[in-house]
Design a protein around this motif. Structure first.
Motif, PDB file in Angstrom:
ATOM      1  N   ALA A   1       4.209   4.523   9.280  1.00  0.00           N
ATOM      2  CA  ALA A   1       3.002   4.183  10.041  1.00  0.00           C
ATOM      3  C   ALA A   1       1.783   4.103   9.124  1.00  0.00           C
ATOM      4  O   ALA A   1       0.946   3.194   9.253  1.00  0.00           O
ATOM      5  N   GLU A   2       1.660   5.049   8.179  1.00  0.00           N
ATOM      6  CA  GLU A   2       0.528   5.023   7.266  1.00  0.00           C
ATOM      7  C   GLU A   2       0.606   3.824   6.321  1.00  0.00           C
ATOM      8  O   GLU A   2      -0.416   3.221   5.989  1.00  0.00           O
ATOM      9  N   ARG A   3       1.803   3.469   5.910  1.00  0.00           N
ATOM     10  CA  ARG A   3       1.953   2.322   5.026  1.00  0.00           C
ATOM     11  C   ARG A   3       1.543   1.029   5.735  1.00  0.00           C
ATOM     12  O   ARG A   3       0.874   0.171   5.141  1.00  0.00           O
ATOM     13  N   GLU A   4       1.924   0.882   6.995  1.00  0.00           N
ATOM     14  CA  GLU A   4       1.527  -0.310   7.745  1.00  0.00           C
ATOM     15  C   GLU A   4       0.012  -0.374   7.923  1.00  0.00           C
ATOM     16  O   GLU A   4      -0.601  -1.446   7.800  1.00  0.00           O
ATOM     17  N   LYS A   5      -0.610   0.792   8.201  1.00  0.00           N
ATOM     18  CA  LYS A   5      -2.061   0.816   8.368  1.00  0.00           C
ATOM     19  C   LYS A   5      -2.769   0.448   7.066  1.00  0.00           C
ATOM     20  O   LYS A   5      -3.710  -0.365   7.059  1.00  0.00           O
ATOM     21  N   LEU A   6      -2.312   1.024   5.950  1.00  0.00           N
ATOM     22  CA  LEU A   6      -2.962   0.747   4.665  1.00  0.00           C
ATOM     23  C   LEU A   6      -2.688  -0.673   4.176  1.00  0.00           C
ATOM     24  O   LEU A   6      -3.498  -1.232   3.439  1.00  0.00           O
ATOM     25  N   THR A   7      -1.571  -1.242   4.569  1.00  0.00           N
ATOM     26  CA  THR A   7      -1.318  -2.641   4.239  1.00  0.00           C
ATOM     27  C   THR A   7      -2.363  -3.543   4.873  1.00  0.00           C
ATOM     28  O   THR A   7      -2.921  -4.444   4.226  1.00  0.00           O
ATOM     29  N   GLU A   8      -2.667  -3.282   6.139  1.00  0.00           N
ATOM     30  CA  GLU A   8      -3.700  -4.055   6.829  1.00  0.00           C
ATOM     31  C   GLU A   8      -5.069  -3.835   6.198  1.00  0.00           C
ATOM     32  O   GLU A   8      -5.834  -4.783   5.987  1.00  0.00           O
ATOM     33  N   HIS A   9      -5.388  -2.566   5.875  1.00  0.00           N
ATOM     34  CA  HIS A   9      -6.684  -2.274   5.259  1.00  0.00           C
ATOM     35  C   HIS A   9      -6.808  -2.938   3.892  1.00  0.00           C
ATOM     36  O   HIS A   9      -7.885  -3.439   3.529  1.00  0.00           O
ATOM     37  N   THR A  10      -5.728  -2.945   3.134  1.00  0.00           N
ATOM     38  CA  THR A  10      -5.765  -3.555   1.797  1.00  0.00           C
ATOM     39  C   THR A  10      -6.008  -5.054   1.880  1.00  0.00           C
ATOM     40  O   THR A  10      -6.801  -5.609   1.097  1.00  0.00           O
ATOM     41  N   VAL A  11      -5.353  -5.721   2.812  1.00  0.00           N
ATOM     42  CA  VAL A  11      -5.542  -7.169   2.960  1.00  0.00           C
ATOM     43  C   VAL A  11      -6.984  -7.473   3.352  1.00  0.00           C
ATOM     44  O   VAL A  11      -7.607  -8.408   2.819  1.00  0.00           O
ATOM     45  N   ILE A  12      -7.558  -6.676   4.257  1.00  0.00           N
ATOM     46  CA  ILE A  12      -8.947  -6.899   4.670  1.00  0.00           C
ATOM     47  C   ILE A  12      -9.897  -6.721   3.485  1.00  0.00           C
ATOM     48  O   ILE A  12     -10.800  -7.537   3.247  1.00  0.00           O
ATOM     49  N   SER A  13      -9.711  -5.656   2.727  1.00  0.00           N
ATOM     50  CA  SER A  13     -10.591  -5.388   1.588  1.00  0.00           C
ATOM     51  C   SER A  13     -10.436  -6.453   0.502  1.00  0.00           C
ATOM     52  O   SER A  13     -11.427  -6.896  -0.091  1.00  0.00           O
ATOM     53  N   CYS A  14      -9.201  -6.864   0.231  1.00  0.00           N
ATOM     54  CA  CYS A  14      -8.978  -7.880  -0.802  1.00  0.00           C
ATOM     55  C   CYS A  14      -9.594  -9.214  -0.406  1.00  0.00           C
ATOM     56  O   CYS A  14     -10.172  -9.916  -1.252  1.00  0.00           O
TER      57      CYS A  14
END
Length: 308
Positions: A201-214
């Motif tokens: 669950a944390e990996r999926e959340k951080l994947t979304e956050h990383t794409v937004i930031s990038c």
């Protein structure tokens, strides 16, 4: 006298046949812009010249630069159709495609949107409630997700890594000029070397956050005139550039050249950060903006609280 009349009658028959044959020949496409307008029953042939008669305009359904319909692959948009019916075609006809001569440009679309907004504000009652009365500029960079747990570092691409990145971005010439790699390391609550529902669950959340930031960082770099792209955490391939068979996941050996440790646990590999250890999720941005440039330093200063 009778013999002369017979010869004259025979000559007239031959002449009539010759005229008929000539009319049929002149009706072919070799006449170019000439059209036969001879009245029925007339002995005098009338030809009219039309300068636009032989102009082959593009097919309106195909567009100016669109691909040809494969059902009509012969010159002149001609195709074989033994049945004589257009109801059943082997290949569906092409869909309507935008015409470069009629489709509005980006600037025209923006001007049209501004005109519509102006009309809405001026002529719509109560529009002042939907429009900011006192617009202001943001003083600070907008907060990004997981910003408080992010470590952003800028690396000048080593020569070895520069060559390997050329396979990831074949459309860009990375052999010359500045090339920087921005690593985005996010501190995680869970140990990423293990697996559980909480880790997933944390990996999926951080994947979304990383794409937004990038996307936000790449957008700022592009506004300053630089090229920028990032590695999609899900596929390991470039996000904006064309797809390639080369990948760069977070456990790739290339990250060793960027200060990370890649640990082989036997069953899998895990990436380790100098500060966060295995509690880390890593994103990667590639740009031709030089490390130390104002554009890069301003982004790092606005985003990363760990950067020194």
């Amino acid at each position: 006298m009778l013999s002369m009349a017979t010869r004259l009658q025979s000559w007239r028959k031959v002449r009539a046949a010759t005229v008929t044959s000539s009319r049929t020949f002149r009706g072919s496409s070799s006449d170019g812009a000439w059209r036969n307008d001879t009245p029925a029953g007339s002995n005098t042939e009338v030809f009219v010249y039309n300068p636009e008669f032989n102009i082959a305009w593009p097919d309106s359904q195909l567009g100016v630069v669109a691909r040809k319909d494969k059902n009509f692959n012969l010159p002149g948009n001609i195709g074989a159709n033994p049945t004589g019916s257009l109801d059943q075609l082997q290949i569906p006809p092409p869909s309507k495609q935008p015409d470069i001569l009629s489709t509005p440009t980006v600037k025209e679309s923006q001007v049209h949107a501004l005109y519509n907004a102006n009309d809405f504000i001026r002529y719509t009652a109560g529009s002042d409630r939907d429009v900011f009365a006192s617009p202001r500029m943001l003083r600070d960079f907008p907060s990004l997700p997981s910003n408080e747990m992010m470590d952003l570092k800028v690396h000048t691409a080593p020569t070895l890594l520069r060559k390997e990145l050329g396979d990831l971005f074949p459309e860009e010439d990375l052999t010359a000029g500045p090339l920087s790699i921005i690593t985005m390391s996010i501190l995680t609550e869970q140990d990423m070397s293990t697996w559980s529902e909480e880790v997933e669950a944390e990996r999926e959340k951080l994947t979304e956050h990383t794409v937004i930031s990038c996307k936000e960082i790449c957008g700022r770099l592009k506004e300053d005139g630089y090229w920028a792209d990032f590695i999609d955490p899900c596929s390991g391939t470039p996000h904006f550039s064309g797809h390639t068979n080369t990948t760069m996941f977070e456990t790739d050996e290339k990250f060793r050249l960027l200060g990370f440790r890649i640990e082989d646990l036997g069953c899998c590999k895990v990436i380790s950060h100098a500060k966060f250890g295995r509690h880390v999720f890593v994103g990667c941005i590639v740009t031709n903006a030089a490390a130390g440039s104002d554009a890069v330093d301003n982004i790092v200063e606005d985003i990363s609280p760990y950067y020194m």
